[in-house]
Design an enzyme around this catalytic site. Structure first.
Site, PDB file in Angstrom:
ATOM      1  CB  VAL A 281       1.474 -29.932  -1.344  1.00 57.22           C
ATOM      2  CG1 VAL A 281       2.483 -31.062  -1.208  1.00 57.22           C
ATOM      3  CG2 VAL A 281       2.011 -28.853  -2.276  1.00 57.22           C
ATOM      4  CB  ALA A 282      -1.670 -32.081   2.320  1.00 62.89           C
ATOM      5  CD  GLU A 286       1.885 -34.903  -8.682  1.00 63.13           C
ATOM      6  OE1 GLU A 286       2.491 -34.726  -9.738  1.00 63.13           O
ATOM      7  OE2 GLU A 286       0.801 -34.356  -8.422  1.00 63.13           O
ATOM      8  CG  ASP A 328      -3.350 -77.653 -24.949  1.00 60.90           C
ATOM      9  OD1 ASP A 328      -4.219 -78.438 -25.374  1.00 60.90           O
ATOM     10  OD2 ASP A 328      -2.161 -77.702 -25.303  1.00 60.90           O
ATOM     11  CG  ASP A 620       0.931 -75.483 -27.467  1.00 60.98           C
ATOM     12  OD1 ASP A 620       0.191 -75.262 -28.448  1.00 60.98           O
ATOM     13  OD2 ASP A 620       1.025 -76.597 -26.939  1.00 60.98           O
ATOM     14  CG  ASN A 686      -4.041 -37.139   0.707  1.00 57.81           C
ATOM     15  OD1 ASN A 686      -3.221 -37.370   1.588  1.00 57.81           O
ATOM     16  ND2 ASN A 686      -3.793 -37.358  -0.568  1.00 57.81           N
ATOM     17  CG  ASN A 714       1.174 -35.057   1.669  1.00 63.16           C
ATOM     18  OD1 ASN A 714       0.116 -35.657   1.550  1.00 63.16           O
ATOM     19  ND2 ASN A 714       1.985 -34.831   0.651  1.00 63.16           N
ATOM     20  CB  THR A 717       1.352 -40.151   8.222  1.00 66.07           C
ATOM     21  OG1 THR A 717       0.807 -38.929   7.710  1.00 66.07           O
ATOM     22  CG2 THR A 717       2.070 -39.891   9.522  1.00 66.07           C
ATOM     23  CG  ASP A 718      -0.508 -38.966   3.107  1.00 69.90           C
ATOM     24  OD1 ASP A 718      -1.038 -39.281   4.187  1.00 69.90           O
ATOM     25  OD2 ASP A 718      -0.947 -38.084   2.365  1.00 69.90           O
TER      26      ASP A 718
END
Length: 891
Positions: A281-282, A286, A328, A620, A686, A714, A717-718
């Protein structure tokens, strides 16, 4: 009130049934009543991604599944406190992802609302722009080339009107239109007196009456099924998503290996499984796609505040890589504030500025004919007061002003010569004509590009009346054109002809009347913007439909060229396969192109793209749409741009200013740089979490971090520092660097080295603090783990300052000046301190106060990665500058 077969009714009968008049339109009160009755002129609302679907998407993620497995495992083995804590982590993590994605989607939807389509409507006997959604049956609409048809309409009058109805019929060829009644059973695709919602005007102009709006239109009938909008993923977001998926499998292997090694080493199997899950997970970033979307959305909002409306997310990524910018002239480099400055008749030049009525002397008859043509040959309808309208083509408004300056009356001319019909302006022919009733027959008034008008003239008007157009007279005219062009003035030619009937061709045996020169001053900020673009490594090229001498003069005036560079005519642009190497080089080096048509614009874009350039293109008109689509980034003009051009473009400039394009390019670079920064930050953080646990287990240490501690770090601090980095406003010197290479991945080999080095430094600092604590007899294993936890937490927080640019100031830089960064750090410190000192958090996390010495060790060890990171940046700047430039390291 709405008739069933509007195409088959007599026009007067249709207008009666609709309760409207062609000359006055509806009143505001009547329009409001009909809006209440018929509703908004819009198709059934497209389903946006709902809050519920966003929430479900968060719960369906791999990260949530892994956390749920860890919680279930804890409950099964009777560890209800840890199971509940993991459940809280799931809720908090889901909430952060949910609100981040919701914020990004709401930001993008808010931007979409800024792009309102306007229609030119006659109400209360006055012409004005009205949002297309507010149109009602009975509204009188004015259409011209480049407009998107915003409702089903029956034509009242039209001139050379052609529409692209491929959206309804599938046929890509434009359909010619006319106003005559048709049989009731005429098939839909054979109704030339109707124009339909969703089609576009490719040529000519018309006045029409709205007969059906919204879902009652033919397009509404087709769109009876509601379609759900698909989220647009940019190439950048797709790459980040692929990166996340690739890391998932790598991390799962590492997590399983760590768990297996720990179990074989005699550690508790359940603890090892939960540790493996926590590591997975850490380590899986994701949130990368969500944070990227949020960064893109915030950047888009900043662009909108700078008058650049992003229509497609993918354009933001492309902006940062632009190397060539086709622009232009009129309205982009110049103010598009036309002022008629001079009148040329024969060898005489009369000033139209200064406010006084010019003394034309013996040329008064010739001048009167020129002023008459200026008044009559126009697509603008005057208010009943005869005053110059507030809206309309700036060139035609300038011509009206010139009539007033010369002491004549536009309204008087129009009353004396009632209009019969119009031959609309043709971009290929570069002329337009109007037919008017007169005592002598039918008067045809013509205006257009001097070369085009002269080529159809056989006589010239002077003080003695009309005489044969001789070579000498023609040379005098061309000399006058060159004289005006050298001053950067735009020149229009006027001509007329008397015919017996309105069916006669307009452009034959014309009498040349004179030239009107118009001044369009450069925008005051354009020189600075061009210098900034050059400094950023962007080649600016001007494309104009004007005279080449005028184009060259303006290019020099705005600083696009240092000298009066000869403009290349559009006729000199040939297909790539026919060019010699010398011709190709000349075209690639040229900075000014004049009299360029849409096909030639496509050739130029293809030529530069084949040379490896990333091209941005401004446009344009309806004929610019192919070029806007062909370019890597299409930029449409919001003020004077046609709706067709806006729909083909990636970005719409709300102020039509060149400086806004440069500002948008800067924002594109900032957004890309911010995303790269938080990707490097997340991955290095990570990586350190994985390495700390993996090395600890491999070397037989006690677990440096428990599963729930890893999840907490995670989560805290992430996420918050990464979000803060994504919201940064960027380095002030971002335009002093060359464009990035779009072929390179966001993370090059050099960036992976940086991630690895940062990850190892943080790992070493945490493990050093942990080992020191383990060797102190007065420090328990729990306190040692707390010291490791705090060291990692603060090291990751301080690590955010390593994300500054390589050449930026260590103290004052975009990271230290980002208020969101300080807010994120403050919040994280409070949460970390709460995790240690508040029992409700400390007990499940198994944390305890580290004591005075423990805090000193923690703070010293946590600062080491920051100090080493700053030292490495200085070494990189001084010693390894060439290597850094080669790998395009963190900027």
């Amino acid at each position: 009130m709405i008739p069933n077969n509007p195409h088959a009714l007599d026009l007067n009968d249709l207008l009666d049934r609709l309760g409207t008049e062609a000359d006055t339109g509806l009143s505001s009160a009547e329009a409001s009543e009909r809006y209440e009755l018929y509703g908004a002129n819009a198709l059934a609302n497209v389903k946006r991604k709902s809050s519920w679907l966003i929430l479900v998407g968060q719960l369906k993620s791999l990260l949530t599944a892994l956390l749920a497995a860890a919680a279930l495992l804890s409950f099964l083995y009777g560890d209800f406190i840890e199971g509940s804590a993991i459940a809280v982590v799931i809720i908090v993590n889901t909430a952060i992802g949910f609100f981040s994605e919701l914020n990004a989607i709401n930001s993008i939807n808010a931007l979409r609302k800024l792009g309102v389509t306007l229609s030119r409507v006659r109400r209360n006997a006055r012409v004005d722009f009205v949002p297309a959604e507010e149109l009602v049956p009975g509204d009188i609409i004015f259409l011209e080339a480049g407009d998107v048809v915003t409702a089903d309409m029956r034509l009242i009058v039209s001139s050379q009107l052609e529409c692209n109805e491929s959206l309804l019929t599938g046929e890509s060829e434009p359909v010619s239109k006319q106003c005559a009644c048709l049989a009731p059973d005429t098939p839909l695709h054979e109704r030339p007196n109707m124009v339909f919602k969703g089609s576009s005007v490719t040529r000519g102009n018309a006045t029409a009456v709205v007969v059906a709006t919204g879902m009652a239109s033919q397009l509404g009938a087709i769109a009876t099924l509601t379609h759900e909008a698909h989220d647009e993923l940019t190439p950048l977001e797709k790459r980040l998503h692929r990166l996340s998926l690739q890391l998932v499998w790598i991390v799962l292997v590492i997590a399983i290996a760590v768990a297996a090694i720990g179990w074989m080493d005699g550690r508790d199997m359940v603890l090892m499984i939960k540790t493996g899950i926590a590591l997975a997970v850490a380590a899986v970033p994701e949130g990368l796609p969500i944070v990227a979307t949020l960064a893109l959305a915030r950047g888009m909002l900043r662009m909108a505040k700078r008058n650049a409306l992003v229509e497609r997310l993918s354009a933001v990524e492309g902006l940062g890589a632009v190397t060539v910018l086709f622009t232009d002239k009129t309205g982009t480099l110049t103010m598009n504030n036309m002022t008629a400055s001079d009148l040329f008749i024969g060898e005489n030049r009369f000033s139209l500025e200064g406010g006084g009525v010019p003394k034309f002397g013996v040329h008064s008859d010739a001048v009167q004919r020129v002023m008459r043509a200026c008044s009559l040959c126009s697509s603008i309808e005057l208010a009943k007061t005869g005053r110059t309208p507030a809206i309309g083509d700036p060139t035609e408004i300038a011509l009206f002003d010139s009539v007033n300056q010369a002491g004549f009356s536009v309204n008087a001319f129009r009353s004396q010569y009632p209009r019969l019909k119009e031959d609309a302006f043709d971009p290929e022919r570069r002329m337009m004509a109007t037919y008017h009733r007169s005592d002598e027959g039918v008067l045809v008034a013509v205006k257009g590009a001097p070369e085009s008008v002269l080529s159809h003239c056989t006589s010239v008007c002077g003080k003695d009346g009309a005489t044969l157009l001789s070579k000498t007279a023609e040379k005098v005219i061309y000399d006058a054109i060159d004289a005006a062009a050298l001053q950067g003035l735009r020149v229009l030619a006027l001509a007329d002809r008397m015919v017996s009937g309105e069916d006669e061709a307009p452009y034959q045996d014309l009498t040349f009347l004179g030239l009107v020169a118009m001044r369009d001053p450069p925008r005051p900020d354009v020189q600075k913007a061009i210098r900034a673009a050059r400094k950023a490594g962007i080649k600016v090229i001007m494309l104009t439909g004007d005279n080449p001498v005028t184009g060259s003069a303006i290019a020099q005036a705005v600083g696009l060229t240092d000298t009066r560079e000869n403009a290349i005519l559009g006729t000199g642009i040939a297909p790539q396969e026919t060019l010699t190497e010398n011709q190709r080089e000349n075209l690639l080096c040229a900075r000014v192109f004049a009299r360029v048509d849409p096909k030639q614009k496509l050739e130029l874009i293809s030529l530069h793209q084949a040379a490896g350039e990333i091209v941005a293109m401004t446009g344009d008109g309806v004929n610019d749409a192919p070029a806007l689509k062909k370019a890597d980034v299409g930029v449409a003009m919001g003020l004077r741009g046609t709706q067709v051009a806006k729909e083909a473009a990636d970005i719409v400039l709300l102020d039509d200013a060149f400086a806004t394009i440069v500002a948008a390019i800067r924002e594109g670079r900032v957004i890309y740089s911010n995303i790269r920064k938080f990707v490097i930050y997340l991955l290095s953080c990570n990586l350190s979490e994985v390495l700390i646990v993996a090395i600890g287990i491999a070397f037989g240490m006690p677990l440096p971090l428990l599963p729930l501690q890893i999840l907490f770090l995670n989560l805290v601090t992430d996420v918050f520092p990464a979000l803060a980095l994504g919201a940064g406003e960027g380095d002030s010197r971002v335009l002093e660097r060359p464009p990035r290479d779009p072929k390179k991945e966001m993370l090059t080999k050099g960036h992976w080295v940086v991630i690895a080095v940062y990850g190892l430094i943080i790992t070493a600092s945490v493990l050093a603090a942990f080992l020191w604590a383990l060797r102190q007899p007065e420090v328990s294993e729990g306190q040692a783990r707390t010291i490791a936890f705090l060291t990692l937490a603060y090291a990751q927080l301080w690590h955010v300052f390593n994300m500054r640019g390589r050449i930026s100031n260590p103290i004052i830089n975009p990271v230290t000046c980002n208020p969101y960064v300080w807010g994120a750090i403050s919040l994280c410190i409070l949460l970390i301190m709460g995790a240690v000192y508040i029992p409700v958090f400390a007990v499940p996390l198994q944390l305890s106060p580290p004591g005075y010495v423990g805090w000193v060790v923690t703070l010293v060890a946590s600062v080491v990665p920051l100090l080493l990171g700053q030292i490495l940046k200085e070494v990189d700047r001084i010693v390894l500058g060439s290597v850094a430039r080669q790998h395009n390291l963190l900027r």
